[in-house]
Write a protein that holds these residues in place. Structure first.
Motif: not given
Length: 485
Positions: A77-78, A122-123, A125-127, A130, A144
Motif C-alpha cells: 500500500g505504498d 501514501a497519504r 499520493k491518495a489525496e 482523489d 497513478e
C-alpha cells in the motif's frame, strides 16, 4: 542497496563501457524540490524501500512473482518502510547512511497532522489521486503517475523538515528490485545471534550463526520485525548489516569482473529503481570512486521509545544536530560526541531553577516538575523580577552543554552565559511566548511537544522516569559482518 551498486559501477573501465546506457533505461520522476541558493557541503540522497506490489513503472506484480517474494497482493500500500538519508561530504571519500524508523511519529508539513513517518508517501499520493479524479481525469495510468510523484515529493519534504537538509537526489526500490539485485550478486553474508522462525509473516526462517542469503531469503531477512526484541528498530539493524555486507562484496570487485553478472545487474537496476529525473547517475558514480568499504557508515537517528517500536518520538533539533555532525571529519565528530556524552553525564548533578516571567500562573512549578522528571536535580521555582517575552536558559561560563540539554527538553529554548549563575546549575526564564512542556490546556492537563506539535497528555507523577533512548551506539560499517538479532 541499488544506489551502492550503481556507485561502484564506476570503478573499472569495463564497467563504464557496459553501463553507458544505464541512465536512459532508468525510470525518472520530477520529485526534487527547488534548489537552495547555498550548498550545505554534501550530496544528500534519500533512499526509499517501498512495500508496494508494483514494478518501477507502476505495473502490478503477477501472482507468480508475488509468490516468489513471499508477499501477498493485498499488503504494502505504498508504505515506505525503509527510509535512509545518505550524506556524502564534498570530495566523495566517505559516506554516512542514516535510517529513519518507519513508526516514528512526526508532524508532517502542509497541515497533514502528526502520523507515522512511513505513511507520508501514501497519504499524499491518495489525496492527489482523489483530487485528480474530482477534476475529471479518467486515465488511470496518468492518475497513478501524477499521484505517485506527489507522494514522493511530499515524503522528501517531510524528511527535509525532520533532518534540516535539502535532498539533492532520490532513489526508490521496490520488493521485486531488492529480490533481483540480491540474486544477481550471488547473495551476501550475514550473521544471526539466534535462530528465527517468522514463517507466518515475513517468511524469515534462519538458523543462528553466519550464512549467505539472497533472493526471497534476503527479502525476508530485511523485512522481519515480528519476534524481534525491538521490532522495527531491530529490523533497521538487519537492513544496515545487510547493506554493509553488500557494499563490502561489491567493493571487492568480484561482481564487476564478471561480464555476465554486469549485464544481469544492468537489467535488474532498470526494472528495480526510480530516480529523480535530473540525476546523472554515472557522473555521480565517477565522483564516488574513492569510497572504500570501511568509509561507509550506517546510523539511526536519535530517538526515544515510550513503549514498543510503534511508539517512537524524536526531538527534531537533536536529529538535525546529529545529521549536521555527520559532515564533520571523524576526529571532530568524535570530539563532539564525547562532549555531548559528558554533558549528559552531568544531567543528574545539575540543579535547575525555573523563573516565571510570563502571566501564566503556576508555569514555573510545572516546568520544574518536567525537568526533574527528565533527570535534572530539583532547584526552586519562583516568579521572575520582571516580565519577558522570550524564554532563555542561563548557565555559568563554560557550562553551555548541559544548559542546551535543558533547553532541548523545553522545545529548543535559547541559551546564554551569565556570571550570576552558580556553577553546577542552570536558570530557566519562561517568557510570555513560551509554549513548551508545562503549559496547560483548558482542562488542566499538561501539554507536551512531540516534534514541535503540542498534544494534551495527563500530568505524570513527579518522579524520574527511565530515558529509553536509542543513540550513541557505534555505527555499523561496511568493513565487517556483526551478528544481530
Amino acid at each position: 542497496m541499488a544506489l551502492i551498486s550503481v556507485v561502484i559501477l564506476g570503478t573499472t573501465g569495463y564497467a563504464w563501457g557496459t553501463f553507458r546506457n544505464l541512465n536512459s533505461g532508468l525510470q525518472g520522476n520530477d520529485v526534487i524540490n527547488e534548489t537552495l541558493t547555498a550548498p550545505d557541503g554534501a550530496t544528500d540522497i534519500l533512499l526509499i524501500g517501498n512495500d508496494s506490489r508494483t514494478d518501477a513503472q507502476g505495473n502490478p506484480l503477477p501472482d507468480e512473482v508475488l509468490s516468489k517474494l513471499r508477499a501477498s497482493d493485498d499488503g504494502g500500500g505504498d508504505l515506505t518502510d525503509t527510509m535512509i538519508l545518505v550524506r556524502i561530504p564534498n570530495g566523495g571519500q566517505r559516506a554516512s547512511a542514516v535510517s529513519f524508523p518507519r513508526d516514528t511519529r512526526v508532524e508532517m508539513p502542509e497541515n497533514y497532522g502528526t502520523h507515522k513517518l512511513n505513511s507520508a508517501y501514501a497519504r499524499a499520493k491518495a489525496e492527489a489521486a482523489d483530487n485528480l479524479k474530482q477534476q475529471g481525469l479518467t486515465d488511470q495510468q496518468v492518475i497513478e503517475q501524477r499521484a505517485t510523484t506527489r507522494g514522493q515529493k511530499f515524503l522528501i519534504k517531510t524528511i527535509e523538515r525532520i533532518s534540516g537538509v535539502h535532498i539533492d537526489h532520490y532513489a526508490e526500490v521496490n520488493l521485486l528490485g531488492f529480490y533481483r539485485v540480491t540474486k544477481v550478486i550471488g547473495g551476501v553474508k550475514v550473521c544471526l545471534k539466534n535462530p528465527v522462525d517468522d514463517s507466518e509473516y515475513s517468511g524469515a526462517v534462519f538458523p543462528a550463526g553466519p550464512q549467505v542469503i539472497k533472493g526471497a531469503d534476503a527479502l525476508a531477512f530485511v523485512r522481519q520485525r515480528h519476534g524481534l526484541p525491538r521490532g522495527d528498530l531491530d529490523r533497521i539493524v538487519r537492513q544496515q548489516v545487510f547493506m554493509s555486507a553488500l557494499a563490502k562484496k561489491i567493493l571487492s570487485r568480484g561482481t564487476l569482473s564478471n561480464p555476465a553478472k554486469l549485464s544481469e545487474l544492468v537489467d535488474a537496476l532498470k526494472d528495480s529503481i526510480v530516480l529523480d529525473k535530473d540525476w546523472d547517475i554515472l557522473s555521480f558514480a565517477q565522483k564516488m570512486q574513492g569510497i572504500a568499504a570501511g568509509n561507509i557508515k550506517f546510523h539511526t537517528i536519535p530517538l526515544e521509545r515510550t513503549g514498543g517500536s510503534g511508539k517512537i518520538t524524536i526531538d527534531r533539533q537533536e536529529v538535525q544536530r546529529f545529521v549536521d555532525n555527520l559532515l564533520l571529519p571523524p576526529a571532530e565528530r568524535k570530539a563532539r560526541q564525547q562532549a555531548a556524552a559528558a554533558a549528559e553525564e552531568k544531567r543528574s548533578r545539575t540543579t535547575v531553577n525555573v523563573y516565571n516571567a510570563s502571566d501564566v500562573g503556576g508555569l514555573a512549578g510545572r516546568v520544574l516538575d518536567n525537568l526533574t522528571n527528565e533527570g535534572f536535580d530539583r532547584g526552586v521555582s519562583a516568579n521572575a523580577d520582571s516580565p519577558m517575552s522570550q524564554s532563555v536558559v542561563r548557565y555559568a561560563p563554560g557550562e553551555q552543554a548541559v544548559a542546551k540539554l535543558a533547553a532541548s527538553e523545553l522545545g529548543g529554548l535559547a541559551t546564554e552565559a551569565s556570571d550570576t549563575v552558580e556553577s553546577g546549575s542552570v536558570e530557566v526564564y519562561l517568557g510570555s511566548a513560551y509554549s513548551g512542556p508545562g503549559t496547560r490546556n483548558f482542562a488542566g492537563d499538561r501539554t507536551v511537544r512531540l516534534d514541535g506539535m503540542q498534544q494534551s497528555k495527563p500530568r505524570p507523577a513527579q518522579q524520574p522516569h527511565p530515558r529509553q533512548q536509542d543513540q550513541g551506539k557505534q555505527p555499523i560499517t561496511a568493513g565487517g559482518v556483526p551478528c544481530v538479532n
